[in-house]
Design an enzyme around this catalytic site. Sequence first.
Site, mmCIF file in Angstrom:
data_model
loop_
_atom_site.group_PDB
_atom_site.id
_atom_site.type_symbol
_atom_site.label_atom_id
_atom_site.label_comp_id
_atom_site.label_asym_id
_atom_site.label_seq_id
_atom_site.Cartn_x
_atom_site.Cartn_y
_atom_site.Cartn_z
ATOM 1 N N ASP A 10 0.765 -1.310 0.400
ATOM 2 C CA ASP A 10 0.279 -0.095 -0.376
ATOM 3 C C ASP A 10 0.976 1.532 -0.322
ATOM 4 O O ASP A 10 1.782 1.333 0.538
ATOM 5 C CB ASP A 10 -0.494 -0.455 1.477
ATOM 6 C CG ASP A 10 -1.842 1.434 0.983
ATOM 7 O OD1 ASP A 10 -2.214 1.709 0.542
ATOM 8 O OD2 ASP A 10 -2.502 2.193 2.261
ATOM 9 N N SER A 11 0.511 2.419 -0.207
ATOM 10 C CA SER A 11 1.047 4.222 0.079
ATOM 11 C C SER A 11 1.755 4.255 1.377
ATOM 12 O O SER A 11 2.463 4.905 1.430
ATOM 13 C CB SER A 11 0.646 4.724 -1.054
ATOM 14 O OG SER A 11 -0.602 5.502 0.222
ATOM 15 N N CYS A 73 -4.755 -1.215 -2.225
ATOM 16 C CA CYS A 73 -4.589 0.367 -2.254
ATOM 17 C C CYS A 73 -5.741 0.357 -3.370
ATOM 18 O O CYS A 73 -5.419 0.103 -4.620
ATOM 19 C CB CYS A 73 -3.155 0.646 -3.055
ATOM 20 S SG CYS A 73 -2.792 2.967 -2.440
ATOM 21 N N GLU A 151 -3.590 8.351 9.549
ATOM 22 C CA GLU A 151 -2.185 8.485 9.586
ATOM 23 C C GLU A 151 -1.922 9.430 10.550
ATOM 24 O O GLU A 151 -1.022 8.619 11.253
ATOM 25 C CB GLU A 151 -1.444 9.175 8.372
ATOM 26 C CG GLU A 151 -1.475 8.176 6.942
ATOM 27 C CD GLU A 151 -0.413 7.230 6.581
ATOM 28 O OE1 GLU A 151 0.469 6.651 7.551
ATOM 29 O OE2 GLU A 151 -0.825 6.502 5.947
ATOM 30 N N CYS A 185 -11.004 2.883 -0.161
ATOM 31 C CA CYS A 185 -9.841 3.243 0.292
ATOM 32 C C CYS A 185 -9.204 2.412 1.105
ATOM 33 O O CYS A 185 -9.924 2.594 2.234
ATOM 34 C CB CYS A 185 -9.026 4.751 0.115
ATOM 35 S SG CYS A 185 -7.802 5.380 0.971
ATOM 36 N N HIS A 187 -6.946 3.228 3.746
ATOM 37 C CA HIS A 187 -6.955 3.818 5.097
ATOM 38 C C HIS A 187 -9.011 3.501 5.918
ATOM 39 O O HIS A 187 -8.691 3.905 7.234
ATOM 40 C CB HIS A 187 -6.776 5.336 4.454
ATOM 41 C CG HIS A 187 -5.252 5.197 4.482
ATOM 42 N ND1 HIS A 187 -4.283 5.131 3.439
ATOM 43 C CD2 HIS A 187 -4.204 6.196 5.675
ATOM 44 C CE1 HIS A 187 -3.371 4.503 4.195
ATOM 45 N NE2 HIS A 187 -3.368 5.331 5.006
HETATM 46 N N1 DGL Z 1 -4.569 3.319 0.996
HETATM 47 C C1 DGL Z 1 -4.601 4.095 0.031
HETATM 48 C C2 DGL Z 1 -5.528 4.091 -1.091
HETATM 49 O O1 DGL Z 1 -6.493 3.191 -0.848
HETATM 50 C C3 DGL Z 1 -3.958 5.184 0.497
HETATM 51 C C4 DGL Z 1 -4.524 6.854 -0.277
HETATM 52 C C5 DGL Z 1 -3.580 7.255 -0.586
HETATM 53 O O2 DGL Z 1 -2.265 6.898 -0.705
HETATM 54 O O3 DGL Z 1 -3.473 8.181 -0.937
HETATM 55 O O4 DGL Z 1 -5.611 4.774 -1.447
#
Ligand code: DGL
Length: 272
Positions: A10-11, A73, A151, A185, A187
């Site tokens: 993931d990011s 992600c 975060e 997302c 998160h």
């Molecule tokens: N978990 C990422 C997503 O699902 C996080 C968001 C991001 O990096 O902007 O899009």
Amino acid sequence: MSENAIGIFDSGLGGLTAVKELVSLLPQENIIYFGDTARVPYGTRSRQTIIKYARQDAYFLLSRGVKMIIAACGTVSSVAVGLKDELPVPFTGVVVPTAAAAVQATRTGRIGVIGTSATVNSGSYKNEILSRNKDITVIQQDCPLFVSLVENSFISPDDDIVRLVVERYLQRLKNEGIDTLILGCTHFPIIAPAIQQYLGDAVTLIDSGRETALYAANLLREKHLLNTAVQPGTCRYYVSDTVEDFRRVAEIFLNRTVGNEVSHINLEHAHI
Ligand code: DGL
């Protein structure tokens, strides 16, 4: 091969929602997680940048000998759609499993989708839903601030800031009378209690981390890649920013402490 780890990336930390589900579904599996914490968020970046980062992340996991890759992600799954075809191992993103679950869940045919700006602009969830049932109405909303809230550990439904941001972003979806909401997302499941409180119990929340873990478990079963070992598997975590920050926030996602299983890795100059 079946004892090799499942690679998840993931990011940042959002993908840990999928890790948590996968550990409870398949406790014997080994997992290698990569969180690109030095370059989060991806959701506000250009298409080219997201694709470049996603390929670096996936090839890093391949270099660790993983048997499958999960892009946990929403942004990568929506934008780097060619990744699936270039990898030599089974791959899934979050869009297909999550959209499928939402189509199953809706009773009124009114589904809301929330995600990062890149995800919403790509129309990925909407297209996937409509390809399954063209009579469904899909209402989308990008919620970029949710990523920063999570975060930075602003997650309680009783926190005024959380309540305010949730209301600002979700008011339109509430007025539109959706009965199902995709947390598009990874998160977002962390602030699901605040979202549920605002929308009320009549709205079903679809957790992209959970649905993707279920889908990945089925994919492994189909490919005869499930680990048949009897002892519990191990989890290793790699992050591109500081290990200490990861440990602090990972606890919120995983509901347990993370110790020496986390290491730092720099992918900035990976030639992919
Ligand atoms: N978990 C990422 C997503 O699902 C996080 C968001 C991001 O990096 O902007 O899009």
